[in-house]
Structures are given as structure tokens and as C-alpha cells.
Scaffold this motif. Structure first.
Motif, PDB file in Angstrom:
ATOM      1  N   ALA A 162       0.829  -1.204   0.000  1.00 59.37           N
ATOM      2  CA  ALA A 162       0.000   0.000   0.000  1.00 59.37           C
ATOM      3  C   ALA A 162       0.858   1.247   0.000  1.00 59.37           C
ATOM      4  CB  ALA A 162      -0.928   0.008   1.212  1.00 59.37           C
ATOM      5  N   ILE A 163       0.440   2.201  -0.832  1.00 60.63           N
ATOM      6  CA  ILE A 163       1.073   3.526  -0.843  1.00 60.63           C
ATOM      7  C   ILE A 163      -0.033   4.530  -0.547  1.00 60.63           C
ATOM      8  CG2 ILE A 163       2.263   5.264  -2.253  1.00 60.63           C
ATOM      9  CD1 ILE A 163       3.365   2.917  -3.961  1.00 60.63           C
ATOM     10  N   ARG A 193      12.588  -2.660  -3.204  1.00 64.59           N
ATOM     11  CA  ARG A 193      13.586  -3.653  -2.787  1.00 64.59           C
ATOM     12  C   ARG A 193      12.974  -4.649  -1.796  1.00 64.59           C
ATOM     13  NH1 ARG A 193      16.909   0.953  -3.375  1.00 64.59           N
ATOM     14  NH2 ARG A 193      16.643   1.508  -1.191  1.00 64.59           N
ATOM     15  N   LYS A 194      12.128  -4.142  -0.865  1.00 61.66           N
ATOM     16  CA  LYS A 194      11.455  -5.034   0.097  1.00 61.66           C
ATOM     17  C   LYS A 194      10.584  -6.050  -0.651  1.00 61.66           C
ATOM     18  CE  LYS A 194      12.117  -3.116   4.346  1.00 61.66           C
ATOM     19  NZ  LYS A 194      12.946  -3.856   5.290  1.00 61.66           N
ATOM     20  N   GLU A 249       4.619  -3.827   7.353  1.00 61.38           N
ATOM     21  CA  GLU A 249       5.986  -3.351   7.539  1.00 61.38           C
ATOM     22  C   GLU A 249       6.131  -2.055   6.742  1.00 61.38           C
ATOM     23  OE1 GLU A 249       8.872  -6.116   6.072  1.00 61.38           O
ATOM     24  OE2 GLU A 249      10.551  -4.774   6.513  1.00 61.38           O
ATOM     25  N   PHE A 250       6.372  -0.955   7.455  1.00 60.38           N
ATOM     26  CA  PHE A 250       6.482   0.332   6.765  1.00 60.38           C
ATOM     27  C   PHE A 250       7.935   0.596   6.369  1.00 60.38           C
ATOM     28  CE2 PHE A 250       2.535   0.831   9.099  1.00 60.38           C
ATOM     29  CZ  PHE A 250       1.719   1.449   8.166  1.00 60.38           C
ATOM     30  N   ALA A 303      -2.415  -4.472   4.717  1.00 60.07           N
ATOM     31  CA  ALA A 303      -1.208  -4.489   3.889  1.00 60.07           C
ATOM     32  C   ALA A 303      -0.064  -5.212   4.598  1.00 60.07           C
ATOM     33  CB  ALA A 303      -0.790  -3.064   3.551  1.00 60.07           C
ATOM     34  N   HIS A 304       0.836  -5.772   3.808  1.00 61.44           N
ATOM     35  CA  HIS A 304       2.044  -6.397   4.349  1.00 61.44           C
ATOM     36  C   HIS A 304       3.240  -5.452   4.250  1.00 61.44           C
ATOM     37  CE1 HIS A 304      -0.590  -9.706   2.875  1.00 61.44           C
ATOM     38  NE2 HIS A 304      -0.398 -10.097   4.117  1.00 61.44           N
ATOM     39  N   LEU A 305       3.221  -4.636   3.194  1.00 55.38           N
ATOM     40  CA  LEU A 305       4.286  -3.658   2.993  1.00 55.38           C
ATOM     41  C   LEU A 305       3.633  -2.306   2.741  1.00 55.38           C
ATOM     42  CD1 LEU A 305       6.754  -5.488   0.557  1.00 55.38           C
ATOM     43  CD2 LEU A 305       7.220  -4.796   2.928  1.00 55.38           C
TER      44      LEU A 305
END
Lengths: 328, 231
Positions: A288-289, B223-224, B207-208, A301-303
Motif C-alpha cells: 500500500a502507498i 527492494r522489500k 511493515e512500513f 497491507a504487508h508492505l
């Protein structure tokens, strides 16, 4: 309990991916209850009857007719009804693709059977099935039982897993005679294809790049397309972006749009209303952005990256391009 | 003919057909007295008549029961050429109402229709499908579910139209007027049983990525994602 799977589509050799999933789910339910998996193979799917046995069916009724190419829902409903009547009482599982959504309510109506749509799982409790589905725009889940002898469940795509196909499995293939009474009531006179033909279908895509209200207009969807093309994926959208007219409703992901479960779902400028999340929460990795760190999308979201997508997205795409070793 | 409180795009299509061909448009919905507000809006947008199927004496917990009541009202109105509904008509019935109405009325059904026109003795409809549009023909009456498009955005009624709409009568029909019994629309007609309602527990495991600016965050995010070997 006997489990009936009515399948359509496919390439004429193998069962369609959605049919394999539902056959796998049916096989597990039948094994748990000592029942059979009885499949119906309509139109081109009839050529894949042996493949359906390899994927878990014990008996396959094939129904062949020129009207069963997938474009005539009336004929498909009639054929599905013929299969279900031949199979007798049981649990009927259908894949929730476009045709499934059209066929399921009408089939259940004709069989006088209870129907639960958009099921994410089915289990068995004694002689009856228990279906689980999202309700209230995905804010809650409900478990249903069906009171009628025949019970119909329309499965969300990718909610079930295929079994490992076994070409040595044995089963019977029986053709059913069929002459549809209502075929041809709706006649196709023209097909108009959208631009971007050749891009992968949203429901089948392994990667989906979606945009929402936070994009602010239709133009940024070009950037999403660029990223989707890089990853071999499809472009999705939230209801807000569709309602604003930035992108056509066919791209809408959510409770009122399409349900997707890709390997990677990238949400750009989507707040993550439960309505939207209901259509994508089964995705394996969600990126997610969003500029709002408290946006509900980050709960699934995971990232995540917090900030302006106008700065984040170009760098994200460029870095992925570099990692993939493609020229910028 | 339009059904459902959220179906203003369908109503817009109906009113445009009326303007083009001179049809009579009846707005029809199922609900309690509150649904009258939606019908007033429909009248203000250009519907000629409005019917409320009052569910006070019914138990329409699932689409099949709700649709049976609506179909009875459609039959009571009689003599119609087209039944339109929205692509989704409420929380529990995702897209089923149109298909079920078609079954109840014995008519063909065309879903996801952004626009349509009269053709021969029936209709020529556009239908959205994956990857494009189909143009289809039907003879005689049919049921269509309308999907939103730029050319069917619901019009905003003028104050004069709203005033007029408030003076128009709304017919109210219950099971008695529709000839429906307990076995048709009562509790026993429902084929599903809700065993349990629950809120799925969602634990955030997000994970931010960190970064000095947006560009740094974007590259870090890439990259993540790459490290997870999912693309």
C-alpha cells in the motif's frame, strides 16, 4: 454428501482454472462425508471430462451443444439444471466467474434450492453444508446453512485449492442428451473490444495494481498501467475512482466489483474501505502507498509506504525495473 | 420500470427512454415507509408513477423472497416492455435481483448494461464483459441490470420537479394486494439460516518502509517487495 460441480470454459483440453479449484474443494468435502463428486461439463469443458476426473470428479456428465460456448446464459442455466437433476440432491458448487454469477441465482431458483453467493469457504456439519461469506460490505462475515435438500454455493474465485491432478484416477463419463428451449433469446450481434487487448484479465492476474481516490484524476492511471505492464499484471480501481469516472467499472475491485486474489496487490491512493478490502483481502502480498498513515488499507497491507504517491510511485517503478534488469 | 433505492442510474436510463420513445415509467421498490423518499426522488427525476411494496408483513431476508414480492408487483402492473434494476440492489443480494426477476417473470436477462435502445420488436442492449462490450438483441420484454456509465448519471431534479413529486401519489401494496401468502414471502419462505455473524480479527502486520523522501521510500519499497521473491 454428494457434491455437484458444474463447470464451463477451459481451452478444450484442460478444465478451466476456476473449475479445478472448485473440483478440489468438492473432492475434500466429499471425502469428509463419504460422498461422490459428480461433475457437469458444459460445452467446450466436455472435452476436458477426463481432466475433471484427474482433478477429483467421480462421475462427469457431459453436455454438448453449440449454444454452450459461454455466451448464452439461458442455455447454460438449462444445461446446469439438467446436470443437477441427473445428479440428485446434494451440495452444488459453482465457480464465481462472470457466468457463474449469472447462472447461480437462476439455477437455484429452478431447483428451489437455497443459494449462498461469494462464499470464501464451505465446511460440512452433519448432512448440511455451512457456507462462510463476507457481509455488510466486508465489515463482517456470516456463516449460513441452507434449509433445502439441494444447497447451492457460488464460490469466490481462488477460495478453494485444486488437488494434485492424478491421471490414473478412474471415473465415468456419461453424455447427457440436451436440447435447450430458451437458447437464443439473447443474441450477440457485435463484439467491441477495449483497447489494451492482450493484457491479462483482472481476475486471472498474478499482480494487480489498483488506484483510488487519492490519485486525484484519470491521468495517473497511466502510471499504474506502466507498472502493471512491467510486472505482467492488470490494473484495478476502487469504487471511488470508478464513481469519479476516472476508469471504467470493469476495473473495479471490491464488494460491488470484482474479487481478486493475486500474488501481489499494489494499492495506490486507496484508503481501504471495507467495501474495497472485501474484494482483495485474499491477495498473498499486499503493498500500500498512501499519504495517510492511519488509512485502513495499512491494516491489511504487508508492505507500506506513507507519503505522496507522486514521489513514491515513480521511484518504486524505476527501482523494480532496475531489479528486473530491464532498461528504463 | 425501476427497482431498488440505489438504482438512480437505472432510473436515468428509463427516463431517457421515455423522453426518446414516450414510455410510461413506474418506479418500484421494496421496503418500509422510509423507502418512500427514494420513490419521491424517482418521481422528481421523471418517473410517472411509484409503487412501494411494503415489507412490513413479509420477511424478505434473502433475494429470492424479496424478488418474489417484486415480481408479483410487476405482474400486477402488467403490460410492460422493459424491467430495469441497478447492478446491485442492496447489501445481501449482490446482483441477484435482476436474474431472479427474469426467472420469476419468464423473461431473458441482460446484466451490466450501460445503455440500450428500442430495436425491432424488442431491445438492442450494450453489455459490459471482461475486455469490452457485447451488443445483444432481444425480442419482446426483458430484464436488464444497469451499470453506471458517464451517459447515465442521474440528473438533479429541479425544485419545481421536487414540488410536483411531493404531490404525486405513491401506491402501497402489501402481501394481500399482491396475492402472496406466508409460504411465498413469510419467514418459512427463506431458504437460508444465518448461523453466526462475526467480525474477522485483522491484526496489522504491515511493515512500513523508511526513507528521507518519497523517492527513497519508493525505492526501498521496491527492494522489500523484490526480497520477498513474489514478483
Amino acid at each position: 454428501m454428494n457434491v455437484v460441480v458444474v463447470a464451463w470454459g477451459g481451452d478444450g483440453k484442460e478444465p478451466a482454472a476456476a473449475a479445478k479449484e472448485v473440483l478440489g474443494g468438492a473432492r475434500r468435502l466429499a471425502d469428509r462425508t463419504g460422498g461422490q463428486v459428480i461433475a457437469g461439463a458444459l460445452g467446450p469443458a466436455a472435452q476436458a471430462a477426463r481432466g475433471m476426473i484427474a482433478h477429483g470428479a467421480d462421475r462427469v456428465f457431459t453436455v454438448e451443444h453449440e449454444a454452450l460456448d459461454g455466451s448464452d446464459a439461458d442455455a447454460c442455466v438449462e444445461a446446469a439444471e439438467a446436470v443437477c437433476r441427473q445428479a440428485g440432491e446434494g451440495l452444488v458448487l459453482l465457480a464465481g466467474d462472470g457466468l457463474g454469477w449469472e447462472v447461480a441465482p437462476r439455477l437455484a431458483h429452478r431447483l428451489r434450492a437455497g443459494l449462498v453467493t461469494d462464499c470464501v469457504s464451505v465446511s460440512v456439519d452433519g448432512e448440511r453444508a455451512v457456507m462462510t461469506k463476507p457481509v455488510y460490505g466486508g465489515k463482517a462475515m456470516a456463516r449460513f446453512a441452507v434449509r433445502t435438500g439441494t444447497q447451492v454455493a457460488l464460490m469466490r474465485l481462488r477460495a478453494m485449492e485444486p488437488i494434485e491432478p492424478d491421471p490414473d484416477r478412474t471415473g465415468e463419463v456419461e453424455p447427457l442428451g440436451f436440447s435447450p428451449k430458451t437458447a437464443g433469446r439473447v443474441r450477440v450481434v457485435e463484439r467491441k473490444h477495449e483497447e489494451h487487448e492482450g493484457r491479462v484479465r483482472l481476475e486471472d492476474a498474478r499482480v494487480v495494481v489498483s488506484g483510488g481516490r487519492g490519485l486525484g484524476g484519470p491521468e495517473p492511471f497511466r502510471q499504474l498501467e506502466e507498472l502493471a505492464d512491467l510486472l505482467g499484471g492488470a490494473v484495478g480501481a476502487s469504487l471511488a475512482a470508478v464513481d469519479a469516472g476516472w476508469i471504467s467499472p470493469q476495473h473495479q475491485v471490491g464488494q460491488t466489483g470484482k474479487s481478486v486474489a493475486p500474488d501481489v496487490y499494489i494499492a495506490v491512493g486507496i484508503s481501504g474501505a471495507s467495501q474495497h478490502v472485501a474484494g482483495m483481502s485474499g491477495s498473498r502480498t499486499i503493498v500500500a502507498i498512501n499519504k495517510d498513515p492511519d488509512a485502513p488499507i495499512f491494516r491489511v497491507a504487508h508492505l507500506g509506504a506513507v507519503g505522496d504517491y507522486k514521489e513514491i510511485l515513480p521511484a518504486f517503478t524505476a527501482e523494480l525495473r532496475r531489479l528486473k534488469g530491464e532498461p528504463g | 420500470m425501476v427497482i431498488g433505492p440505489f438504482d438512480l442510474n437505472a432510473l436515468e436510463v428509463a427516463v431517457r427512454l421515455k423522453e426518446r420513445y414516450g414510455a410510461q415509467v413506474t418506479a418500484l421498490t421494496l421496503g418500509s415507509g422510509k423507502a418512500k423518499d427514494a420513490l419521491r426522488r424517482a418521481l422528481a427525476m421523471g418517473a410517472d408513477a411509484a409503487v412501494l411494496v411494503d415489507d412490513g408483513q413479509m420477511a424478505p431476508k434473502e433475494p429470492s423472497v424479496a424478488t418474489r414480492a417484486l415480481a408479483a408487483a410487476v405482474r400486477k402492473l402488467g403490460g410492460l416492455d422493459l424491467v430495469l434494476c441497478g447492478r446491485q440492489s442492496g447489501e445481501w443480494d449482490f446482483g441477484q435481483v435482476g436474474a431472479l426477476l427474469a426467472e420469476e417473470l419468464g423473461m431473458p436477462f441482460v446484466p451490466f448494461v450501460p445503455r440500450l435502445e428500442a430495436s425491432g420488436d424488442g431491445w438492442r442492449l450494450e453489455r459490459e464483459v471482461e475486455g469490452g462490450l457485447l451488443v445483444v438483441d432481444v425480442s419482446g420484454p426483458c430484464v436488464a441490470s444497469i451499470t453506471n456509465a458517464t451517459d447515465n448519471q442521474p440528473r438533479l431534479p429541479k425544485v419545481k420537479d421536487i414540488m410536483m413529486a411531493n404531490r404525486k401519489p405513491i401506491q402501497v401494496w402489501g402481501p394481500v394486494e399482491l396475492g402472496l401468502g406466508e409460504e411465498d414471502v413469510g419467514e418459512a419462505a427463506n431458504r437460508l439460516e444465518v448461523l453466526e455473524l462475526f467480525i474477522p480479527e485483522v491484526k496489522s502486520e504491515c511493515e512500513f518502509v523508511e526513507g528521507d523522501d518519497g523517492a527513497a521510500k519508493g525505492a526501498a519499497l521496491a527492494r522489500k517487495l523484490w526480497d520477498r521473491k513474489v514478483i
